[in-house]
Design a protein around this motif. Structure first.
Motif, PDB file in Angstrom:
ATOM      1  N   ILE A  41       0.850  -1.207   0.000  1.00  0.00           N
ATOM      2  CA  ILE A  41       0.000   0.000   0.000  1.00  0.00           C
ATOM      3  C   ILE A  41       0.883   1.254   0.000  1.00  0.00           C
ATOM      4  N   THR A  42       1.881   1.276   0.896  1.00  0.00           N
ATOM      5  CA  THR A  42       2.790   2.426   0.978  1.00  0.00           C
ATOM      6  C   THR A  42       3.544   2.615  -0.337  1.00  0.00           C
ATOM      7  N   PHE A  43       3.954   1.482  -0.907  1.00  0.00           N
ATOM      8  CA  PHE A  43       4.704   1.511  -2.151  1.00  0.00           C
ATOM      9  C   PHE A  43       3.883   2.133  -3.289  1.00  0.00           C
ATOM     10  N   TRP A  44       2.604   1.739  -3.393  1.00  0.00           N
ATOM     11  CA  TRP A  44       1.755   2.277  -4.463  1.00  0.00           C
ATOM     12  C   TRP A  44       1.443   3.753  -4.258  1.00  0.00           C
ATOM     13  N   ILE A  45       1.181   4.123  -3.011  1.00  0.00           N
ATOM     14  CA  ILE A  45       0.864   5.532  -2.744  1.00  0.00           C
ATOM     15  C   ILE A  45       2.084   6.413  -3.042  1.00  0.00           C
ATOM     16  N   THR A  46       3.248   6.033  -2.478  1.00  0.00           N
ATOM     17  CA  THR A  46       4.437   6.867  -2.707  1.00  0.00           C
ATOM     18  C   THR A  46       4.843   6.836  -4.178  1.00  0.00           C
ATOM     19  N   GLY A  47       4.670   5.681  -4.829  1.00  0.00           N
ATOM     20  CA  GLY A  47       5.012   5.568  -6.253  1.00  0.00           C
ATOM     21  C   GLY A  47       4.123   6.461  -7.111  1.00  0.00           C
ATOM     22  N   VAL A  88      -5.838  16.033  -0.046  1.00  0.00           N
ATOM     23  CA  VAL A  88      -5.209  14.906  -0.750  1.00  0.00           C
ATOM     24  C   VAL A  88      -4.016  14.371   0.047  1.00  0.00           C
ATOM     25  N   THR A  89      -3.179  15.282   0.593  1.00  0.00           N
ATOM     26  CA  THR A  89      -2.032  14.839   1.389  1.00  0.00           C
ATOM     27  C   THR A  89      -2.501  14.122   2.653  1.00  0.00           C
ATOM     28  N   GLY A  90      -3.537  14.695   3.304  1.00  0.00           N
ATOM     29  CA  GLY A  90      -4.057  14.084   4.532  1.00  0.00           C
ATOM     30  C   GLY A  90      -4.563  12.670   4.274  1.00  0.00           C
ATOM     31  N   VAL A  91      -5.326  12.491   3.206  1.00  0.00           N
ATOM     32  CA  VAL A  91      -5.869  11.162   2.886  1.00  0.00           C
ATOM     33  C   VAL A  91      -4.717  10.194   2.572  1.00  0.00           C
ATOM     34  N   GLY A  92      -3.730  10.663   1.815  1.00  0.00           N
ATOM     35  CA  GLY A  92      -2.586   9.808   1.456  1.00  0.00           C
ATOM     36  C   GLY A  92      -1.815   9.352   2.678  1.00  0.00           C
ATOM     37  N   VAL A  93      -1.540  10.277   3.591  1.00  0.00           N
ATOM     38  CA  VAL A  93      -0.772   9.921   4.792  1.00  0.00           C
ATOM     39  C   VAL A  93      -1.589   8.980   5.676  1.00  0.00           C
ATOM     40  N   ALA A  94      -2.895   9.266   5.825  1.00  0.00           N
ATOM     41  CA  ALA A  94      -3.741   8.391   6.649  1.00  0.00           C
ATOM     42  C   ALA A  94      -3.796   6.986   6.050  1.00  0.00           C
ATOM     43  N   ALA A  95      -3.863   6.900   4.725  1.00  0.00           N
ATOM     44  CA  ALA A  95      -3.938   5.584   4.073  1.00  0.00           C
ATOM     45  C   ALA A  95      -2.650   4.795   4.289  1.00  0.00           C
ATOM     46  N   MET A  96      -1.540   5.491   4.493  1.00  0.00           N
ATOM     47  CA  MET A  96      -0.296   4.769   4.757  1.00  0.00           C
ATOM     48  C   MET A  96      -0.163   4.396   6.233  1.00  0.00           C
ATOM     49  N   LEU A  97      -0.689   5.238   7.140  1.00  0.00           N
ATOM     50  CA  LEU A  97      -0.525   4.982   8.575  1.00  0.00           C
ATOM     51  C   LEU A  97      -1.531   3.971   9.120  1.00  0.00           C
ATOM     52  N   ALA A  98      -2.785   4.042   8.648  1.00  0.00           N
ATOM     53  CA  ALA A  98      -3.846   3.216   9.237  1.00  0.00           C
ATOM     54  C   ALA A  98      -3.538   1.708   9.161  1.00  0.00           C
ATOM     55  N   PRO A  99      -3.116   1.175   8.001  1.00  0.00           N
ATOM     56  CA  PRO A  99      -2.835  -0.264   7.973  1.00  0.00           C
ATOM     57  C   PRO A  99      -1.714  -0.641   8.947  1.00  0.00           C
ATOM     58  N   GLY A 100      -0.744   0.247   9.132  1.00  0.00           N
ATOM     59  CA  GLY A 100       0.356  -0.029  10.061  1.00  0.00           C
ATOM     60  C   GLY A 100      -0.137  -0.158  11.492  1.00  0.00           C
ATOM     61  N   LEU A 101      -1.077   0.710  11.884  1.00  0.00           N
ATOM     62  CA  LEU A 101      -1.605   0.632  13.245  1.00  0.00           C
ATOM     63  C   LEU A 101      -2.383  -0.665  13.441  1.00  0.00           C
ATOM     64  N   TYR A 102      -3.125  -1.048  12.407  1.00  0.00           N
ATOM     65  CA  TYR A 102      -3.898  -2.288  12.461  1.00  0.00           C
ATOM     66  C   TYR A 102      -2.957  -3.489  12.621  1.00  0.00           C
ATOM     67  N   VAL A 103      -1.901  -3.523  11.803  1.00  0.00           N
ATOM     68  CA  VAL A 103      -0.955  -4.640  11.864  1.00  0.00           C
ATOM     69  C   VAL A 103      -0.220  -4.634  13.199  1.00  0.00           C
ATOM     70  N   TRP A 104       0.125  -3.460  13.691  1.00  0.00           N
ATOM     71  CA  TRP A 104       0.871  -3.379  14.953  1.00  0.00           C
ATOM     72  C   TRP A 104       0.083  -4.008  16.093  1.00  0.00           C
ATOM     73  N   SER A 105      -1.241  -3.755  16.112  1.00  0.00           N
ATOM     74  CA  SER A 105      -2.015  -4.327  17.212  1.00  0.00           C
ATOM     75  C   SER A 105      -2.029  -5.859  17.126  1.00  0.00           C
ATOM     76  N   GLN A 106      -2.027  -6.407  15.908  1.00  0.00           N
ATOM     77  CA  GLN A 106      -1.943  -7.878  15.761  1.00  0.00           C
ATOM     78  C   GLN A 106      -0.570  -8.393  16.192  1.00  0.00           C
ATOM     79  N   PHE A 107       0.442  -7.599  15.859  1.00  0.00           N
ATOM     80  CA  PHE A 107       1.836  -7.989  16.051  1.00  0.00           C
ATOM     81  C   PHE A 107       2.181  -8.166  17.527  1.00  0.00           C
ATOM     82  N   ILE A 108       1.528  -7.374  18.383  1.00  0.00           N
ATOM     83  CA  ILE A 108       1.855  -7.441  19.812  1.00  0.00           C
ATOM     84  C   ILE A 108       0.759  -8.124  20.623  1.00  0.00           C
ATOM     85  N   THR A 109      -0.284  -8.657  19.942  1.00  0.00           N
ATOM     86  CA  THR A 109      -1.318  -9.421  20.639  1.00  0.00           C
ATOM     87  C   THR A 109      -0.989 -10.903  20.443  1.00  0.00           C
ATOM     88  N   VAL A 110      -0.352 -11.470  21.456  1.00  0.00           N
ATOM     89  CA  VAL A 110       0.198 -12.822  21.312  1.00  0.00           C
ATOM     90  C   VAL A 110      -0.887 -13.855  21.566  1.00  0.00           C
TER      91      VAL A 110
END
Ligand code: CU
Length: 279
Positions: A41-47, A88-110
């Motif tokens: 997702i980050t790759f496509w947005i920044t690309g 446009v910048t706000g939506v782009g940055v949020a689209a890159m951050l939101a999946p990371g927060l979602y994954v992080w919560s999975q990553f530390i929920t053992v």
């Protein structure tokens, strides 16, 4: 005109390089395909932003090229454009951050059935400790580290007596079983990183960091230290071998417990117990 063409070629070249590049991630060997999704997702947005900005520059270079008698408009502010860019910048940055927060919560929920595995880093090697039959790791303290007790396991803690000490740079894990990696350092900052597991975490002297994962295929995977930790940093390598349950049990039988290692007579009696005892 030549400059505009060069800018267009930079974009076309970047896209072609991406499509035909032989460099890509090593095939995944853990449950963390979420991490790959967030990267993509980050790759496509920044690309897309990179291509849009460079193509816009090329257009401006061509459109507003020098002409005799032409002069620039003075337009110091444009409310509409500012709103546009902010949204446009706000939506782009949020689209890159939101999946990371979602994954992080999975990553530390053992998950509850995850087995503890301790990784101990020091300049410049990896050692490991597994809980014994009681399923619990004993307490440890860097102040207890000595040649006889290289991981600083607390000798007075009954939970630590049957802990399996792996004084070698290769750890074995059974396939398809979740593990919680407890990360300790006994000197400086290190970072336990296995690219195929798509997981890494800094190791901080004085605290225990962790993440969890489930190895999903058997094989041998290289461990790297991902935190510059001194002159031997580049040589700080290890291996995680993901085994079938049978192979894993066979390996485990050859390993030494803390109690065996701390009473040399017993170790002698158990020879040839094998490879796990070598320094
Ligand atoms: Cu290191």
């Amino acid at each position: 005109m030549a400059l505009a063409l060069v800018l267009v070629l930079v974009v076309v070249g970047s896209v072609l390089f991406h499509l035909f590049s032989p460099w890509w991630w090593t095939p995944i060997a853990s449950n963390w395909d979420y991490i790959d999704h967030t990267l993509i997702i980050t790759f496509w947005i920044t690309g897309a932003v990179f291509s849009a900005v460079v193509l816009f520059m090329a257009y401006c270079v061509w459109r507003f090229r020098h002409k005799e008698g032409a002069s620039a408009h003075y337009e110091p502010e444009s409310k509409r454009l500012e709103w546009w860019l902010t949204v446009v910048t706000g939506v782009g940055v949020a689209a890159m951050l939101a999946p990371g927060l979602y994954v992080w919560s999975q990553f530390i929920t053992v998950p509850e059935d995850a087995t503890d595995v301790e990784v101990v880093a020091q300049q410049w090697q990896w050692n490991f400790r597994l809980p014994g039959a009681d399923g619990k790791l004993g307490t440890s303290d860097s102040r207890l580290v000595s040649p006889e007790n290289p991981l600083g396991v607390n000798p007075d803690d009954p939970n630590g007596q049957d802990d399996v000490i792996v004084e070698a740079a290769d750890l074995h894990l059974p396939v398809d079983k979740p593990v919680k990696m407890l990360l300790r350092s006994i000197d400086v900052l290190h970072d336990f990183y296995v690219p195929e597991f798509r997981a890494k975490m800094d190791m901080i002297p004085g605290s225990v960091t962790y993440f969890w994962f489930t190895p999903i295929r058997t094989g041998s995977f290289e461990v790297l230290c991902a935190e510059l930790c001194g002159t031997g940093h580049g040589f700080m390598r290890g291996v995680v071998a993901v085994d079938s349950e049978v192979d894993y049990q066979a390996w485990l039988q050859e390993q030494m417990t803390f109690a065996q290692l701390s009473t040399p007579e017993k170790v002698g009696a158990l020879e040839p117990a094998g490879d796990g005892a070598e320094p």
